[in-house]
Design a protein around this motif. Sequence first.
Motif, PDB file in Angstrom:
ATOM      1  N   LYS A 113       0.832  -1.205   0.000  1.00 41.26           N
ATOM      2  CA  LYS A 113       0.000   0.000   0.000  1.00 41.26           C
ATOM      3  C   LYS A 113       0.867   1.256   0.000  1.00 41.26           C
ATOM      4  O   LYS A 113       0.573   2.223  -0.706  1.00 41.26           O
ATOM      5  CB  LYS A 113      -0.943   0.002   1.205  1.00 41.26           C
ATOM      6  CG  LYS A 113      -2.135  -0.900   1.025  1.00 41.26           C
ATOM      7  CD  LYS A 113      -3.042  -1.057   2.223  1.00 41.26           C
ATOM      8  CE  LYS A 113      -3.374   0.105   3.041  1.00 41.26           C
ATOM      9  NZ  LYS A 113      -4.328  -0.187   4.133  1.00 41.26           N
ATOM     10  N   ASP A 114       1.933   1.230   0.789  1.00 44.64           N
ATOM     11  CA  ASP A 114       2.855   2.376   0.801  1.00 44.64           C
ATOM     12  C   ASP A 114       3.421   2.630  -0.586  1.00 44.64           C
ATOM     13  O   ASP A 114       3.484   3.769  -1.052  1.00 44.64           O
ATOM     14  CB  ASP A 114       4.012   2.129   1.772  1.00 44.64           C
ATOM     15  CG  ASP A 114       3.635   2.346   3.229  1.00 44.64           C
ATOM     16  OD1 ASP A 114       2.622   3.005   3.498  1.00 44.64           O
ATOM     17  OD2 ASP A 114       4.383   1.836   4.095  1.00 44.64           O
ATOM     18  N   LYS A 115       3.846   1.564  -1.244  1.00 42.82           N
ATOM     19  CA  LYS A 115       4.435   1.693  -2.579  1.00 42.82           C
ATOM     20  C   LYS A 115       3.401   2.213  -3.582  1.00 42.82           C
ATOM     21  O   LYS A 115       3.708   3.077  -4.408  1.00 42.82           O
ATOM     22  CB  LYS A 115       4.995   0.343  -3.041  1.00 42.82           C
ATOM     23  CG  LYS A 115       5.775   0.417  -4.309  1.00 42.82           C
ATOM     24  CD  LYS A 115       7.015   1.276  -4.156  1.00 42.82           C
ATOM     25  CE  LYS A 115       7.827   1.280  -5.432  1.00 42.82           C
ATOM     26  NZ  LYS A 115       8.931   2.221  -5.370  1.00 42.82           N
ATOM     27  N   ALA A 116       2.186   1.695  -3.495  1.00 42.25           N
ATOM     28  CA  ALA A 116       1.128   2.145  -4.406  1.00 42.25           C
ATOM     29  C   ALA A 116       0.825   3.626  -4.206  1.00 42.25           C
ATOM     30  O   ALA A 116       0.626   4.373  -5.180  1.00 42.25           O
ATOM     31  CB  ALA A 116      -0.134   1.309  -4.200  1.00 42.25           C
ATOM     32  N   GLU A 117       0.795   4.067  -2.952  1.00 43.70           N
ATOM     33  CA  GLU A 117       0.559   5.483  -2.667  1.00 43.70           C
ATOM     34  C   GLU A 117       1.683   6.342  -3.240  1.00 43.70           C
ATOM     35  O   GLU A 117       1.436   7.422  -3.799  1.00 43.70           O
ATOM     36  CB  GLU A 117       0.433   5.714  -1.160  1.00 43.70           C
ATOM     37  CG  GLU A 117      -0.849   5.170  -0.566  1.00 43.70           C
ATOM     38  CD  GLU A 117      -0.871   5.222   0.957  1.00 43.70           C
ATOM     39  OE1 GLU A 117       0.083   5.749   1.575  1.00 43.70           O
ATOM     40  OE2 GLU A 117      -1.843   4.728   1.540  1.00 43.70           O
ATOM     41  N   GLU A 118       2.912   5.864  -3.125  1.00 41.33           N
ATOM     42  CA  GLU A 118       4.057   6.592  -3.653  1.00 41.33           C
ATOM     43  C   GLU A 118       3.983   6.700  -5.171  1.00 41.33           C
ATOM     44  O   GLU A 118       4.201   7.775  -5.749  1.00 41.33           O
ATOM     45  CB  GLU A 118       5.347   5.875  -3.242  1.00 41.33           C
ATOM     46  CG  GLU A 118       6.611   6.520  -3.732  1.00 41.33           C
ATOM     47  CD  GLU A 118       7.848   5.725  -3.358  1.00 41.33           C
ATOM     48  OE1 GLU A 118       8.809   5.768  -4.150  1.00 41.33           O
ATOM     49  OE2 GLU A 118       7.860   5.061  -2.308  1.00 41.33           O
ATOM     50  N   VAL A 119       3.651   5.593  -5.832  1.00 38.65           N
ATOM     51  CA  VAL A 119       3.537   5.589  -7.294  1.00 38.65           C
ATOM     52  C   VAL A 119       2.418   6.529  -7.744  1.00 38.65           C
ATOM     53  O   VAL A 119       2.584   7.300  -8.695  1.00 38.65           O
ATOM     54  CB  VAL A 119       3.298   4.152  -7.816  1.00 38.65           C
ATOM     55  CG1 VAL A 119       2.876   4.141  -9.274  1.00 38.65           C
ATOM     56  CG2 VAL A 119       4.559   3.306  -7.617  1.00 38.65           C
ATOM     57  N   ALA A 120       1.288   6.493  -7.045  1.00 37.77           N
ATOM     58  CA  ALA A 120       0.161   7.354  -7.404  1.00 37.77           C
ATOM     59  C   ALA A 120       0.533   8.828  -7.231  1.00 37.77           C
ATOM     60  O   ALA A 120       0.209   9.665  -8.082  1.00 37.77           O
ATOM     61  CB  ALA A 120      -1.058   7.012  -6.560  1.00 37.77           C
ATOM     62  N   LYS A 121       1.231   9.160  -6.145  1.00 37.47           N
ATOM     63  CA  LYS A 121       1.632  10.548  -5.921  1.00 37.47           C
ATOM     64  C   LYS A 121       2.602  11.011  -7.004  1.00 37.47           C
ATOM     65  O   LYS A 121       2.473  12.125  -7.521  1.00 37.47           O
ATOM     66  CB  LYS A 121       2.281  10.712  -4.545  1.00 37.47           C
ATOM     67  CG  LYS A 121       2.633  12.163  -4.221  1.00 37.47           C
ATOM     68  CD  LYS A 121       3.398  12.289  -2.931  1.00 37.47           C
ATOM     69  CE  LYS A 121       3.766  13.710  -2.601  1.00 37.47           C
ATOM     70  NZ  LYS A 121       4.284  14.533  -3.677  1.00 37.47           N
TER      71      LYS A 121
END
Length: 81
Positions: free
Chosen positions: A52-60
Amino acid sequence: MAVEDDVKGKVDEASGKAKEVAGVVSDDEKLEAEGKAQGVAGKARSAFGDAKDKAEEVAKNAKDKTEDAVDNLKSKFDKEK
């Protein structure tokens, strides 16, 4: 929240290990198996938090790049006026 998943995952891992050890010491195979399962579930939950952390980073990052591209296009359009 990814941090919450990570913390709960670590708690499950620790609790699972305690159950597993208690099962070994008391020769209770069911408790040992429950502990192993809880530990594996905890590791999975922690991994989910990391994902989830990685997905949030990619989305940002994607959002930032998109905003930059839009700003560049607006700037070029304004210069042509």
